[in-house]
Design a protein around this motif. Sequence first.
Motif, short mmCIF file in Angstrom:
data_model
loop_
_atom_site.label_atom_id
_atom_site.label_comp_id
_atom_site.label_asym_id
_atom_site.label_seq_id
_atom_site.Cartn_x
_atom_site.Cartn_y
_atom_site.Cartn_z
N ARG A 371 0.85 -1.19 0.00
CA ARG A 371 0.00 0.00 0.00
C ARG A 371 0.88 1.24 0.00
O ARG A 371 2.10 1.18 0.19
CB ARG A 371 -0.99 -0.02 1.16
N TYR A 372 0.26 2.39 -0.21
CA TYR A 372 1.03 3.60 -0.46
C TYR A 372 1.88 3.99 0.76
O TYR A 372 2.98 4.54 0.60
CB TYR A 372 0.11 4.75 -0.86
N ALA A 373 1.41 3.72 1.96
CA ALA A 373 2.23 4.01 3.14
C ALA A 373 3.55 3.24 3.09
O ALA A 373 4.61 3.75 3.47
CB ALA A 373 1.47 3.66 4.41
N ASP A 374 3.49 2.00 2.62
CA ASP A 374 4.70 1.19 2.47
C ASP A 374 5.62 1.81 1.42
O ASP A 374 6.84 1.86 1.59
CB ASP A 374 4.31 -0.24 2.08
N VAL A 375 5.05 2.29 0.33
CA VAL A 375 5.84 2.96 -0.71
C VAL A 375 6.60 4.14 -0.10
O VAL A 375 7.81 4.32 -0.33
CB VAL A 375 4.94 3.43 -1.86
N LEU A 376 5.90 4.95 0.69
CA LEU A 376 6.54 6.13 1.29
C LEU A 376 7.66 5.73 2.25
O LEU A 376 8.73 6.36 2.28
CB LEU A 376 5.50 6.97 2.01
N ARG A 393 12.95 12.38 5.48
CA ARG A 393 12.03 12.87 6.51
C ARG A 393 10.69 13.28 5.92
O ARG A 393 9.63 13.08 6.54
CB ARG A 393 12.67 14.05 7.26
N THR A 394 10.71 13.86 4.73
CA THR A 394 9.47 14.27 4.08
C THR A 394 8.53 13.09 3.91
O THR A 394 7.34 13.16 4.25
CB THR A 394 9.76 14.92 2.72
N GLU A 395 9.05 11.98 3.36
CA GLU A 395 8.20 10.81 3.10
C GLU A 395 7.80 10.12 4.41
O GLU A 395 6.66 9.70 4.57
CB GLU A 395 8.93 9.83 2.17
N LEU A 396 8.73 10.03 5.35
CA LEU A 396 8.42 9.43 6.65
C LEU A 396 7.32 10.21 7.36
O LEU A 396 6.37 9.62 7.91
CB LEU A 396 9.69 9.40 7.50
N ASN A 397 7.43 11.51 7.36
CA ASN A 397 6.48 12.32 8.13
C ASN A 397 5.09 12.38 7.50
O ASN A 397 4.10 12.67 8.19
CB ASN A 397 7.05 13.72 8.34
N LYS A 398 4.99 12.09 6.21
CA LYS A 398 3.65 11.95 5.62
C LYS A 398 2.88 10.83 6.32
O LYS A 398 1.68 10.94 6.60
CB LYS A 398 3.77 11.65 4.13
N VAL A 399 3.59 9.74 6.59
CA VAL A 399 2.96 8.59 7.24
C VAL A 399 2.58 8.92 8.67
O VAL A 399 1.49 8.57 9.15
CB VAL A 399 3.91 7.37 7.18
N ARG A 400 3.45 9.63 9.37
CA ARG A 400 3.16 9.99 10.76
C ARG A 400 2.07 11.06 10.86
O ARG A 400 1.23 11.01 11.78
CB ARG A 400 4.45 10.46 11.45
N ILE A 419 12.96 5.26 10.75
CA ILE A 419 12.18 4.74 9.62
C ILE A 419 11.85 3.27 9.82
O ILE A 419 10.71 2.83 9.59
CB ILE A 419 12.95 4.96 8.31
N LEU A 420 12.83 2.49 10.25
CA LEU A 420 12.59 1.07 10.49
C LEU A 420 11.59 0.87 11.63
O LEU A 420 10.74 -0.04 11.57
CB LEU A 420 13.90 0.35 10.79
N ARG A 421 11.68 1.72 12.64
CA ARG A 421 10.69 1.66 13.72
C ARG A 421 9.29 1.97 13.17
O ARG A 421 8.31 1.30 13.52
CB ARG A 421 11.06 2.66 14.82
N GLU A 422 9.22 2.95 12.31
CA GLU A 422 7.92 3.33 11.74
C GLU A 422 7.34 2.20 10.90
O GLU A 422 6.11 2.03 10.86
CB GLU A 422 8.05 4.60 10.91
N ARG A 423 8.19 1.44 10.25
CA ARG A 423 7.69 0.32 9.46
C ARG A 423 6.94 -0.66 10.35
O ARG A 423 5.89 -1.19 9.97
CB ARG A 423 8.83 -0.38 8.72
N ARG A 424 7.49 -0.93 11.53
CA ARG A 424 6.78 -1.86 12.42
C ARG A 424 5.46 -1.26 12.90
O ARG A 424 4.44 -1.95 12.93
CB ARG A 424 7.67 -2.22 13.62
N LEU A 425 5.46 0.00 13.25
CA LEU A 425 4.24 0.64 13.74
C LEU A 425 3.17 0.69 12.66
O LEU A 425 1.99 0.48 12.93
CB LEU A 425 4.56 2.06 14.22
N GLU A 426 3.56 0.98 11.45
CA GLU A 426 2.62 1.17 10.35
C GLU A 426 2.14 -0.14 9.74
O GLU A 426 0.98 -0.27 9.34
CB GLU A 426 3.26 2.04 9.26
N LEU A 427 3.02 -1.13 9.66
CA LEU A 427 2.75 -2.30 8.82
C LEU A 427 2.57 -3.60 9.58
O LEU A 427 2.36 -4.65 8.96
CB LEU A 427 3.90 -2.47 7.80
N SER A 428 2.63 -3.59 10.90
CA SER A 428 2.48 -4.83 11.65
C SER A 428 1.14 -5.49 11.36
O SER A 428 0.13 -4.82 11.14
CB SER A 428 2.60 -4.56 13.16
#
Length: 478
Positions: A371-376, A393-400, A419-428
């Motif tokens: 999904r698009y969050a994963d793309v970002l 940071r621009t792409e990471l912060n869109k997700v946050r 970013i790797l931490r955000e992957r777990r939070l977003e995609l678990s």
Amino acid sequence: MAMTMSCDQLLDIDPEFTQDAENFFNTEEDYQRALIGAYDLMQTAYLQIWIGEIASDNSIAGGESVTDTQGLHDIQNMVHGGENAELRDVMRFNYTGIARANYIFEFQDNLDFNGKDKLLAEAAFLRAYYYFNLVTYFGDMPLIVDRRIAISEIQRIDRTPKEQIYAQIEADLNRAINTLNWTDPETGRITKGAALALLGKVLLYQSKYGEAAQVLDELITTNQAGYGLFEDYASLFYVINQNVNEDVFTIQYSGAQGGDYGCFVCLQGNLAVGFHGIRQYNGPFYADGNSYNLPTQDLYDYFDPADPRREATILDIEAFIAVQPNPGNINYAIGGGGHTGYYNNKYIKRADERGLPDDDLTSPLNYRVIRYADVLLMAAEAFARTGNDARARTELNKVRERVGMPLINSTGQSLINDILRERRLELSGEGYRFWDLVRTGQAAQEIEGFQTGKHELFPIPQVEIDLAGGNWRQNPGY
């Protein structure tokens, strides 16, 4: 992308062996039917959801007992070996998809018709997808392209170095990118955006960060499909919110036809949803299921309590019951395969989303492969690893921003870690965690029992080694 055609269409092919190659591929319809057959094997993605989570620190196998789908329990405990039914299915299902795509290419010159280039581009994408699954699970594998193989050949075919497989995957995806449009009038067909997203992922998994950044940048900045982040994360994984702007590469399912436990590959629905359900549940909103793939306490505690993704990702069953009007009337059972108190709230059976009986097996809830969050987040990682922290940071912060979490201002390795931490939070809950830990070198420190030099790959199923006459060497450590 994905496949919206119903599974009736996907499986509406004449019985086996009624037609051979010499009297097939004589009409455009023949090619379309063969392509639908190649799409069909994507429906086995329940294995990706299970193994990608259960092999990691995100979840346990669960189920009725520790011998209920024992292969998943072995993977959870890092004691899996060559005798594992689920890993055998991974290999066979993906090679079947490859064989169906190769069948089309073997006879691609039989007939010319309008739209043939597009059809072949879709077939190329599917072959790339199946090979990518195989190479991430097993490493070196036999590379078969544009032809079928005879049984007599199997014992003469060796495993191909994964670098050559990746080269073929990239070639197939570039063919799809150069041919396909950003959108398709038939929802579910592979598109240019799906091909760009998968290529970006393939490059990232090979640590080709500069190339990945370039591909993902094209997807984000050109974006003629109108991809974006769906506003309400809490309801993103409801059936009513399927095929929205966040869907880049999605496998479609149907709840219109029942199935049975004797042939999971035959099913038209997303069986993971029922298997993730609450065992013998009697209460509001959810429906009963088989209590598989249960999130861990570690995952629950990983979230900031203020992050709305925690509740959207993880169902805390006791907390849910406690806030209902009549909690004393709600009950459920605990399976002998383990209980954490948590359930996968993204892919779970809800009362108003059930398919036809057996509704454990016929959920219409699609699986979002990318999904698009994963793309970002993939783009953010690629940019950070190539020194472009500002763009990362621009792409990471869109997700946050989408979930109202504070913006990240870090740089360098700290930014990569964020970013790797955000992957777990977003995609678990979606089947990516194990692969993220392996490719970033974090698996040994996060997964109990993980052995460096062994568990980065899964074992080749012993039955396949035997069928190859013992010519395939087992992966290291097994």
